[in-house]
Design an enzyme around this catalytic site. Structure first.
Site, PDB file in Angstrom:
ATOM      1  N   ARG A   1      42.597  26.567  37.154  1.00 35.09           N
ATOM      2  CA  ARG A   1      42.241  28.183  37.077  1.00 35.09           C
ATOM      3  C   ARG A   1      43.820  28.740  37.510  1.00 35.09           C
ATOM      4  O   ARG A   1      44.294  29.658  36.988  1.00 35.09           O
ATOM      5  CB  ARG A   1      41.103  28.731  37.278  1.00 35.09           C
ATOM      6  CG  ARG A   1      40.043  28.533  36.472  1.00 35.09           C
ATOM      7  CD  ARG A   1      38.676  28.897  37.228  1.00 35.09           C
ATOM      8  NE  ARG A   1      38.531  28.353  38.176  1.00 35.09           N
ATOM      9  CZ  ARG A   1      37.474  28.545  39.082  1.00 35.09           C
ATOM     10  NH1 ARG A   1      36.886  29.704  38.822  1.00 35.09           N
ATOM     11  NH2 ARG A   1      37.204  28.040  40.238  1.00 35.09           N
TER      12      ARG A   1
ATOM     13  N   ASN B   1      35.537  29.779  34.670  1.00 38.83           N
ATOM     14  CA  ASN B   1      34.802  28.592  34.586  1.00 38.83           C
ATOM     15  C   ASN B   1      33.406  28.810  33.847  1.00 38.83           C
ATOM     16  O   ASN B   1      32.774  29.724  34.394  1.00 38.83           O
ATOM     17  CB  ASN B   1      34.439  27.982  35.850  1.00 38.83           C
ATOM     18  CG  ASN B   1      35.481  27.086  36.507  1.00 38.83           C
ATOM     19  OD1 ASN B   1      36.631  26.554  35.696  1.00 38.83           O
ATOM     20  ND2 ASN B   1      35.286  26.572  37.643  1.00 38.83           N
TER      21      ASN B   1
END
Ligand code: ZN
Ligand code: FE
Length: 788
Positions: free
Chosen positions: A37, A55
């Protein structure tokens, strides 16, 4: 490469324009716990794209808004430049409605989602950046035993539930200090969103404990005290044994150049001869003791950091007791910061072996490890970061430039294997030796960690625990449970006790062959050569020297070694000379029989007992095992009388074989549909060679040539009759490099298309995935029949 074509097609449909668009991009693979990320955030900022990344359970969702050409470059980066431990398997792009008033790009909190796939990351070895930082005097993580970043550190071993976040790992017990929190939030910091982030002030801490050196005892070492680890390391210099907590569990360590220390270690582990692996501080140190090729170097320094089996350098100063009689050595590089600290103080290679007493799995809880092992070691160095999923070190070797994982555990578990079919939710329980299981659902299969032999109760308990942990972490509810055909395997008993819609039994050697077929995505009839120690056969005999025509559903036995008696069953597997004694009872030529008896140095009493056992057939199974044939040759040539660990005799036979020796022994082939391979002519010739004083190294080399030649002969015969030219070699016997190399060379020379296992272990540690694939195929065929 499916994913790349998705991207290319999208690009074609999406001519680069300056029109503002919004794309939803779903990325699956190993994308959690690997700095994915933060990497997406930085890439988005690079192109001035707004949106977010988060996520989901099992995948990463990106929404990105910007001009079409910038979006293409951005997605391209996501595909091509992912962090070193990430593995992008799939990437799906959809154009969606524009968002209004969106400010910049951000990482949003995780969103657990029911019903989607989850892929936790394996543990990752210390990365170069962190390695450098911890040796920088003045750095706030100087000598910090828990330094990590988004690119490295523990993952699966500390993960309690999904999705991966600090709260779902055992790092949840440590609140980050202000400085660590700032790094976590800083998009320009490489520790942005690093869930294991901590420092001397806020992270876990090391403790030292010793029953014999009270002055070393200290709980929760402070930053200024880390140097005290050096005092414990001084014990190594004096042949002491340390117990050190690592990533997947505890290890025992001692000086690798001291035979006295190694002997102490062998005594503690009750492990008289089995090779012990070592750890070196870095690659440069490893080069000093072993010969390392490019593939081996890549493996050693890979994020998984397995033990790699290498050729020992002739001038190495390592103790010969590490691997008696062997020219090989298993080496791993220091893969945790604590190992780095220790090897920074103790500047030599150390033996590093799992901490456990015989018959027990690797210790991983602080309380139990101290209880069971403190009194056997000079000092314990542990820490208060809890391990939830214990793992042994993985073991690998390189053959013909291909990696062969021999033990799949830390660094590889729970990485998924991509299937070329859709699996039902399934649990396959593997076998009892080098046990592990396979969980599968959809197009993914997950091999569990290696757990050792299940005939020991503690190992069995660990096996069941591992299944339960991984099942809940992956959220797979198996409706089918698969097991080996052996009715008395503990794994079979476990499978049958599990609640499931159905259970399916799979033949052991078929599972070996299909384990390789699944990995290599072969879905056709192949010539399967399965050589191992033992596996339950369809005719009630113990199989192990098998040629079969196999696909993923069925097999036909095409050839096997002539059956031989195994008086006392497993007794004979541990005592090769008993196997040789038994075979002397069945050879037709009395001179050969006499010769065998003379070479094995057996008492009249024991021989007559074996004779009776074979004649009456009490507790005397018959076997076609190639492993046992290796044992017999090792016994006859005086290389090995009794063994202390599995395959010891075969390993010694291989080690002794002379290089570049031509010539082989004769074998007899009989039978029409099912070829029986008779080794009696070979035994006669070996006895003659021995009586003529031929060197053992010469005999061993000729024996290896004979078996490779046998593979070539039988495969050629099958090719002539059935027009098949794909050969799959599998089973534990093929861990023998010399045999595998010779066999592959011969077959490839004759234009066969040869395959052997790579990332799925070739030994019993890999059969669970074969069982799973066969069971799926059987169910699919049955369903088709019912529909027809
Ligand atoms: Zn790092
Ligand atoms: Fe096997």
């Amino acid at each position: 490469m499916e994913k790349l074509s998705n991207l290319i097609n999208f690009k074609k449909k999406q001519p680069a324009t300056d029109n503002i668009e919004r794309w939803q991009v779903n990325v699956s693979g190993i994308v959690q716990g690997v700095g994915f990320r933060p990497f997406v955030l930085r890439s988005a900022n690079k192109y001035g794209i707004s949106g977010f990344v988060l996520n989901l359970t099992g995948e990463v969702r990106i929404e990105a808004q910007g001009s079409a050409n910038k979006l293409i470059s951005f997605v391209n980066d996501v595909w091509e430049k992912a962090p070193r431990s990430a593995q992008v398997n799939d990437l799906n792009i959809n154009k969606i409605e524009l968002a209004v008033d969106e400010q910049g790009f951000s990482i949003l909190p995780s969103l657990p989602q029911h019903g989607s796939k989850i892929f936790p990351s394996p543990d990752i070895a210390l990365c170069d950046e962190c390695g450098k930082e911890m040796l920088e005097y003045g750095n706030n993580r100087y000598m910090h035993p828990f330094i990590s970043c988004t690119d490295c550190g523990p993952r699966y071993s500390i993960q309690k539930s999904s999705p991966y976040d600090r709260d779902t790992t055992t790092m949840t017990y440590y609140d980050t200090c202000e400085s660590c929190s700032n790094e976590y939030k800083d998009i320009n910091d490489r520790r942005l969103h690093s869930q294991t982030n901590c420092c001397h002030h806020c992270g876990p801490s090391v403790s030292m404990h010793s029953l014999y050196h009270p002055e070393l005892c200290v709980d929760n070492l402070l930053e200024t005290d880390v140097r005290r680890i050096k005092e414990a390391c001084e014990l190594l210099e004096n042949d002491g044994i340390l117990m050190i907590k690592g990533v997947g569990g505890y290890h025992l360590a001692c000086k690798a150049t001291s035979s006295l220390a190694v002997l102490r270690m062998r005594q503690l582990k009750q492990r008289p001869k089995k090779p012990l692996a070592i750890m070196t501080k870095n690659l440069a140190e490893a080069y000093k003791v072993a010969e390392i090729g490019p593939e081996e170097r890549r493996l050693l320094t890979s994020p998984a950091a397995p033990i790699v089996i290498l050729n020992k350098r002739k001038d190495s100063n390592l103790s010969t007791m590490l691997a008696p009689g062997s020219e090989k050595i298993g080496i791993m590089l220091a893969y945790t910061p604590l190992h780095q600290v220790i090897l920074n103080y103790f500047k030599q290679p150390i033996v590093l072996t799992s901490a456990n007493l015989k018959g027990n799995p690797i210790e991983y809880s602080n309380k139990k490890a101290r209880e069971r092992l403190s009194r056997h070691v000079d000092c314990v160095i542990d820490n208060n970061r809890e391990i939830v999923n214990p793992l042994d070190d993985s073991v690998a070797m390189v053959l013909k430039k291909q990696t062969m994982l021999l033990r799949r555990s830390r660094g590889y578990v729970p990485e998924s294997l991509n299937l070329d079919f859709t699996s039902r939710p399934m649990l396959a329980c593997g076998g009892d030796i080098k046990s592990t299981f396979c969980l599968s659902d959809g197009q993914k299969a997950f091999l569990g960690p290696y757990t050792g032999d299940l005939d020991s109760w503690p190992n069995f308990k660990r096996f069941v625990n591992n299944i339960n942990n991984m099942r809940s972490l992956l959220d797979i509810q198996p409706t089918t449970v698969v097991h080996d055909m052996h009715p008395h395997y503990k794994s079979t008993e476990f499978a049958l006790s599990e609640y499931a819609d159905q259970t399916i039994a799979i033949q052991h050697h078929h599972a070996h062959i299909v384990s390789c077929m699944v990995e290599k995505q072969l879905d056709e009839n192949v010539i399967g050569v399965a050589f191992d120690g033992s596996g339950w056969g369809l005719d009630g005999n113990v199989w192990g020297g098998e040629f079969m025509i196999s696909n993923r559903e069925k097999f036909v036995r095409a050839a096997h070694l002539r059956y031989m008696p195994m008086p006392g069953g497993d007794q004979s597997a541990k005592k090769p000379y008993r196997m040789a004694g038994a075979i002397s009872q069945m050879v037709k030529d009395p001179k050969t029989a006499c010769g065998i008896i003379n070479t094995i140095n057996i008492s009249d009493h024991e021989l007559s007992f074996i004779e009776k056992q074979v004649k009456v057939g009490i507790n005397t199974p018959y076997t076609s095992s190639m492993g046992r044939l290796f044992d017999i040759i090792a016994a006859i040539t005086g290389i090995s009388r009794e063994i202390s660990y599995e395959a010891e005799a075969a390993i010694e036979l291989e080690e002794l074989a002379g290089k570049d020796i031509a010539g082989w022994y004769d074998l007899d082939y009989s039978g029409k549909n099912l070829t029986i391979i008779d080794y009696e002519p070979m035994l006669t010739q070996i006895i003659t060679d021995i009586s003529e004083g031929l060197k053992t190294s010469h005999i061993s080399a000729k024996f290896h040539n004979t078996i490779a030649n046998m593979i070539y002969e039988v495969c050629s015969k099958i090719r002539d009759s059935f027009a098949l030219d794909k050969v799959v070699l599998s089973g534990g016997v093929f861990q023998n490099r010399l045999l595998l190399q010779k066999s592959v060379d011969l077959l490839e020379g004759a234009k066969f298309d040869v395959h052997f296992n790579n990332m799925v272990p070739i030994n019993d540690n890999g059969i669970a995935i074969g069982q799973m694939a066969i069971a799926n195929q059987l169910i699919a065929s049955k369903d088709n029949q019912q529909c027809a």
